[in-house]
Design an enzyme around this catalytic site. Structure first.
Site, PDB file in Angstrom:
ATOM      1  N   ASP A 147       0.908  -1.175   0.207  1.00 49.11           N
ATOM      2  CA  ASP A 147       0.079  -0.116   0.141  1.00 49.11           C
ATOM      3  C   ASP A 147       0.763   1.266  -0.088  1.00 49.11           C
ATOM      4  OD1 ASP A 147      -1.594   2.237   0.550  1.00 49.11           O
ATOM      5  OD2 ASP A 147      -2.950   1.007   2.086  1.00 49.11           O
ATOM      6  N   ALA A 151      -2.350   4.912  -8.698  1.00 52.44           N
ATOM      7  CA  ALA A 151      -3.132   6.116  -8.687  1.00 52.44           C
ATOM      8  C   ALA A 151      -4.383   6.291  -8.005  1.00 52.44           C
ATOM      9  CB  ALA A 151      -3.331   6.559 -10.252  1.00 52.44           C
ATOM     10  N   TYR A 152      -4.793   7.312  -7.522  1.00 49.28           N
ATOM     11  CA  TYR A 152      -6.292   7.292  -7.110  1.00 49.28           C
ATOM     12  C   TYR A 152      -6.928   8.007  -8.441  1.00 49.28           C
ATOM     13  CZ  TYR A 152     -10.046   8.798  -4.328  1.00 49.28           C
ATOM     14  OH  TYR A 152     -11.268   9.145  -3.875  1.00 49.28           O
ATOM     15  N   TYR A 161      -8.078  15.690  -8.401  1.00 48.62           N
ATOM     16  CA  TYR A 161      -7.407  14.633  -9.061  1.00 48.62           C
ATOM     17  C   TYR A 161      -6.143  15.399  -9.957  1.00 48.62           C
ATOM     18  CZ  TYR A 161      -6.149  11.158 -12.913  1.00 48.62           C
ATOM     19  OH  TYR A 161      -5.427  10.533 -13.690  1.00 48.62           O
ATOM     20  N   LYS A 187      -2.186  15.023  -9.099  1.00 50.82           N
ATOM     21  CA  LYS A 187      -1.146  14.270  -9.855  1.00 50.82           C
ATOM     22  C   LYS A 187      -0.055  15.403 -10.230  1.00 50.82           C
ATOM     23  CE  LYS A 187      -1.485  10.936 -12.063  1.00 50.82           C
ATOM     24  NZ  LYS A 187      -1.027   9.449 -11.471  1.00 50.82           N
TER      25      LYS A 187
END
Ligand SMILES: NC(=O)c1ccc[n+]([C@@H]2O[C@H](COP(=O)([O-])OP(=O)(O)OC[C@H]3O[C@@H](n4cnc5c(N)ncnc54)[C@H](OP(=O)(O)O)[C@@H]3O)[C@@H](O)[C@H]2O)c1
Length: 290
Positions: A38, A62-63, A127, A131
């Site tokens: 994780d 990635a989320y 997001y 990123k």
């Protein structure tokens, strides 16, 4: 034999790399999943990277739940941003080269011509912001790293737009799809091939690893509406797809209206041939239907 660590191997990109790796005989691969590693656990992440003499680290984690990220900022930040500090620091300690993937959503979408790597970033979603912060964290960590910004990723794995439109097209007679957001679809297999190609060229001394940001998507441009029509045409689905405006399909996270990426840099530096989006889409749908 060189060693490659692939983090997050159960997502779309990670699964494609797993599929392709058996034909790549220039290195040994280690694949981790969210269960085995994780990336929000900095200690585990450091220990995994420094546990072996990896030459390359490919980060596929990635989320990616763009709307959910608006209300789940802390977790999105940990995965998309904070983890990159650790990956960069640990990779630089062991001298590993990092390949990380970012997004067209680092741009606000107000451009009228394809975005280059030096265009100003201005993400308008959590997001995109996390990123972009991840890109900066990796670059600041001084690791030898390549950041591949891509767009509209799909594959036979996981949930994605292509699979959703195949399902909805079969279930419904009518569909409304946005036509005022324009970009370039990317088959995750093509992206995975490029990543392995970059590594292979480095290992064989054909083209040395050139750190920096690169844009990569399939060739060509379309709106989500055109994308949907083409998905249905290829899959022989009869569905009445109607174009609608973004304002008629409100989402938690705002999307860029225009996020086409200029790919001249990767084509020049790495001499890659990029497939046209409809050709790759046909290949993917054939895989899904198998
Ligand atoms: N999908 C797109 O349209 C798109 C567009 C542009 C750029 N990108 C970028 O392309 C890259 C690959 O995207 P993708 O579509 O392959 O993503 P994906 O399918 O969502 O895969 C991401 C993977 O990361 C894993 N993950 C999430 N949290 C984690 C954690 N804390 N520790 C370890 N693993 C974790 C996920 O596991 P779970 O599934 O179990 O959560 C999943 O396997 C990402 O960097 C993404 O930002 C994607």
């Amino acid at each position: 034999m060189k060693k490659i660590l692939v983090i997050g191997s159960e997502g779309q990109l990670g699964s494609e790399l797993k599929l392709l790796h058996s034909n790549f005989d220039k290195a040994e691969f280690t694949f981790t999943t969210i269960e085995s590693l994780d990336v929000t656990n900095q200690t585990d992440l450091t220990n995994q990277i420094t546990s072996d003499s990896y030459s390359y680290i490919i980060n596929c984690t990635a989320y990616t739940a763009v709307d959910k990220a608006e209300s789940d900022q802390a977790l999105a930040d940990q995965i998309n941003h904070q983890a990159l500090k650790t990956i960069g620091k640990s990779a630089s300690e062991i001298g590993a080269k990092v390949i990380h993937v970012s997004t067209d959503y680092v741009f606000d979408g107000t451009n009228y011509k394809p975005y280059t790597e030096i265009d100003v970033t201005s993400p308008n979603s959590v997001y995109g912001k996390t990123k972009l912060a991840g890109e900066k964290a990796l670059m600041n960590a001084n690791a030898n790293s390549i950041i591949l910004r891509t767009s509209w990723l799909y594959s036979m794995f996981g949930n994605n737009f292509v699979k959703t439109m195949l399902t909805l097209g079969k279930e419904r007679s009518d569909l409304n799809v946005i036509f005022d957001q324009v970009g370039s679809p990317t088959f995750a297999r093509d992206l995975a091939k490029v990543i392995l190609n970059i590594i292979e060229k480095d290992i064989t001394f054909e083209i040395s690893f050139q750190s920096g940001i690169y844009h990569y998507s399939n060739e060509g441009v379309c709106s989500w509406f055109d994308f949907t029509r083409t998905i249905h045409e290829i899959a022989n689905i009869t569905c009445n797809v109607k174009p609608i405006e973004s304002k008629d399909y409100p989402t938690a996270a705002p999307r860029p209206h225009y996020s086409v990426l200029n790919k001249s840099k990767i084509k020049t530096v790495y001499n890659v041939d990029i497939p046209y989006w409809k050709d790759s889409l046909k290949e993917c749908i054939a895989n899904i239907n198998q």
